[in-house]
Design a protein around this motif. Structure first.
Motif, short mmCIF file in Angstrom:
data_model
loop_
_atom_site.label_atom_id
_atom_site.label_comp_id
_atom_site.label_asym_id
_atom_site.label_seq_id
_atom_site.Cartn_x
_atom_site.Cartn_y
_atom_site.Cartn_z
N ASP A 121 -16.98 -1.33 6.60
CA ASP A 121 -17.58 -1.85 5.38
C ASP A 121 -16.92 -3.16 4.93
OD1 ASP A 121 -18.36 -2.17 2.53
OD2 ASP A 121 -19.31 -0.22 2.89
N ASP A 122 -17.76 -4.17 4.63
CA ASP A 122 -17.26 -5.48 4.21
C ASP A 122 -16.27 -5.43 3.04
OD1 ASP A 122 -18.73 -6.75 6.07
OD2 ASP A 122 -20.29 -7.50 4.71
N LEU A 123 -16.38 -4.40 2.23
CA LEU A 123 -15.53 -4.31 1.04
C LEU A 123 -14.06 -4.13 1.37
CD1 LEU A 123 -17.64 -1.91 -1.21
CD2 LEU A 123 -17.12 -4.30 -1.71
N TRP A 124 -13.79 -3.58 2.56
CA TRP A 124 -12.43 -3.11 2.85
C TRP A 124 -11.86 -3.68 4.13
CZ3 TRP A 124 -15.45 1.92 2.20
CH2 TRP A 124 -15.57 2.25 0.84
N PRO A 125 -11.48 -4.94 4.16
CA PRO A 125 -10.80 -5.48 5.33
C PRO A 125 -9.49 -4.72 5.61
CG PRO A 125 -11.43 -7.24 3.83
CD PRO A 125 -11.68 -5.96 3.11
N GLN A 126 -9.13 -4.61 6.87
CA GLN A 126 -7.83 -4.06 7.23
C GLN A 126 -7.25 -4.84 8.40
OE1 GLN A 126 -8.09 0.06 8.44
NE2 GLN A 126 -9.82 -0.28 9.79
N ARG A 127 -5.96 -4.74 8.61
CA ARG A 127 -5.27 -5.50 9.64
C ARG A 127 -3.99 -4.77 10.03
NH1 ARG A 127 -3.28 -10.78 6.31
NH2 ARG A 127 -1.63 -10.79 7.87
N PRO A 128 -3.43 -5.09 11.16
CA PRO A 128 -2.15 -4.45 11.51
C PRO A 128 -1.06 -4.90 10.53
CG PRO A 128 -2.71 -6.19 13.11
CD PRO A 128 -3.91 -6.02 12.22
N ALA A 129 -0.20 -3.97 10.16
CA ALA A 129 0.93 -4.32 9.29
C ALA A 129 2.04 -4.88 10.17
CB ALA A 129 1.40 -3.11 8.50
N SER A 130 1.79 -6.08 10.67
CA SER A 130 2.81 -6.70 11.50
C SER A 130 3.89 -7.28 10.61
CB SER A 130 2.16 -7.79 12.37
OG SER A 130 1.51 -8.72 11.53
N GLY A 131 4.89 -7.85 11.24
CA GLY A 131 6.04 -8.33 10.49
C GLY A 131 7.27 -7.63 11.00
#
Lengths: 375, 375
Positions: A121-131
């Protein structure tokens, strides 16, 4: 100071910063390899975009099983000695040591989530918690506190933070490096050994985003750097100054939200720890000890105040030109053994209610004579 | 239901909401006047602009001396009875009662500060912390919790919140009305008697400001109301739905930052509590009890979970057209008897780390059968 890098059994990096001859830890690294049988670190953290606030929230569910207040004999931050199980530090002694957290909130090599939006869903981008998340042990002595460290050791800790800030800033995809210490079970510290942490964030954290927004507006209006103007205004007013030295100013911010809070800023414009010169670092080490010593006598009858001390550094790239280094030290204790809780107004609405005033905090800090920490 | 307004000895307003014949409290108000010798409420709160974040911080130093965990026999929220000192409620019994807080963070008639900037400096605007803080007692029974109230009493509490939202929204200078409950000493509750609070803020709180910023951007992009789209997306996905009824949906938000969190939203677009219709209120009362009952069995071996429950209502004026009512219920407990503490990353940087996932929270909520609260 001698710096020696090695790796732990699961591949995590560990770096000794030795300041005292004979260099006990560094010298022994070849012999004292980490022989534990460790699974690789689970790098399963994800960041999700909270569309209600515009902030990224990190989900690190593997952390719920992290080590929780172990007995002293099982402390993973003590040196490894013959009479006890191997710890995180494969050396019989050390001065200062930094290593990658075994339960990291942010991890290099974090797996990308299956889709780039929750449920597509466009409302909820997600990504790896890199760092990257690192642990900084201030001393091999389990029972000391930062405020009780000898001055040269504080200098070594600062040198380690400078080194790590430089190294982590150079990694790809790091937006800001945050060095901090949490002290006290009252604020959730799960390991009693004196240590700090370093978070290398892959995106600017919300507080930095807010500061950058404010700094840009201020710059557009005045052509000046906000944090410089704040320091100048505090020095001009003087009402909230706690201490001044040749290179530093310690003051309670004019809108302090915590019941005990002090900011320590360099008098010269400096973006982050890596830009500090030796005399500034020397001066800082003494002032830091002074501030923490006063903190530990802020309330009568409270020996060691729980506190958070964090270095706000300029962002690595975006917004760096408006950034300016300062140390924020604060406690959630509002009266002897009474904690400030973040309840409905603060946690639900972000609307802070302070039970004191910045001027009262500063007056109390000034009234406390420097001296040894009460035990 | 019968509503009866009176005033306390220091001029504060008190309103009884009686739901059960004979109307014990309202009937007696003329005889049972508050005869205590009370000083007027000190309305000395100030709001200062935090130029580092762009948020207003309220300084209410008179609150540090507020009543702290009194013995049951001295509870100021119990009815006044012959065998004990007079309490805040001058009646021998009551059903639901609302009155102005004796230790308000925000106070009507707050004195303006001497200057409109701290130290006369442009960087630090300040203003009186006007507004209003009220206390809502859910029952005269000191030992009940909200989740143990009979259904008709929950309905009366909701009616009181509707009434107060309408009345406070009509006062001059109120930007938003926030009704909330803090439960549990673990999160700093200083009075054990079951009660909630209402804050009528003179400026939009930071969380509402953020939501409004997000809602405006979403509206500019899509022409739609963000909170409506979030509800639709949650219903479409279904993975985080906790319960649905004819008029309401309970779900864990896709980027939940608390270890236990559920939002309860009306299926119909409604700005605030005052716009709810009777069938919606009836339905809500039952669902609210259901959610709180499940909360109290969320962790095995934990009887009553500390929690915060807050009603996010549309702003009174600015941004009202993009507002949409929802209830946020959350707990800071992350495992049995282990609290989530807001340490360096959260408190210093505003960067949230969750030790769980929204889907895991929702699955746990769904697995808990409704039933009586464990004692």
């Amino acid at each position: 100071m001698r710096k020696t890098a090695t790796t732990l059994a699961d591949g995590r990096e560990l770096i000794y910063f030795d300041d005292t001859e004979p260099y006990t830890s560094g010298a022994a690294t070849r012999e004292l390899r980490d022989r534990r049988d460790l699974d690789p670190v689970a790098a399963t953290s994800t960041m999700r975009y909270d569309v209600l606030t515009g902030e990224w929230v990190t989900l690190a569910s593997h952390r719920n099983s992290r080590t929780f207040l172990p007995a002293v004999a099982e402390c993973p931050l003590c040196p490894t000695r013959a009479d006890r199980p191997a710890t995180e530090i494969p050396a019989e002694d050390y001065d200062v040591v930094v290593f990658e957290n075994r339960f990291p909130s942010l991890a290099r090599g974090a797996e990308p989530p299956a889709t780039d939006h929750v449920d597509g869903d466009d409302l909820w981008p997600q990504r790896p918690a890199s760092g990257r998340c690192e642990v900084v042990c201030f001393t091999s002595d389990h029972d000391l506190g930062f405020a009780e460290l000898p001055l040269p050791r504080v200098r070594t800790v600062l040198a380690a933070l400078v080194d790590r800030t430089r190294a982590l800033s150079a990694l790809p995809g790091i937006a800001q490096v945050y060095c901090f210490e949490n002290r006290g079970e009252e604020i959730g510290v799960t390991l009693g050994h004196p240590h700090g942490q370093i978070y290398a964030y892959p995106a600017l954290p919300p507080r930095t985003e807010a500061l950058l927004r404010q700094s840009r507006a201020h710059h557009a209006r005045t052509g000046r750097v906000l944090l410089r103007d704040v320091l100048d205004a505090e020095r001009r007013s003087g009402r909230r100054i706690v201490a001044t030295t040749e290179h530093w100013t310690a003051y309670v911010p004019a809108a302090a939200r915590w019941p005990v809070e002090v900011h320590v800023a360099p008098n010269r414009d400096v973006a982050d720890l890596t830009e500090l010169r030796d005399p500034e670092l020397e001066d800082l080490a003494a002032l830091y000890l002074d501030v923490l010593g006063r903190l530990d006598r802020f309330f009568d009858g409270v020996g060691k105040l729980p506190y958070i001390a964090g270095w706000h550094q300029a962002p690595v790239e975006e917004g760096r030109e408006l950034g300016r280094l300062y140390l924020q030290v604060f406690s959630l204790m509002r009266a002897p053994h009474r904690m400030k809780f973040l309840a409905g107004s603060e946690s639900g609405m972000g609307a802070w209610i302070s039970d004191t005033t910045p001027e009262a905090i500063a007056a109390r800090f000034r009234a406390i004579a420097p001296g040894p920490v009460p035990s």
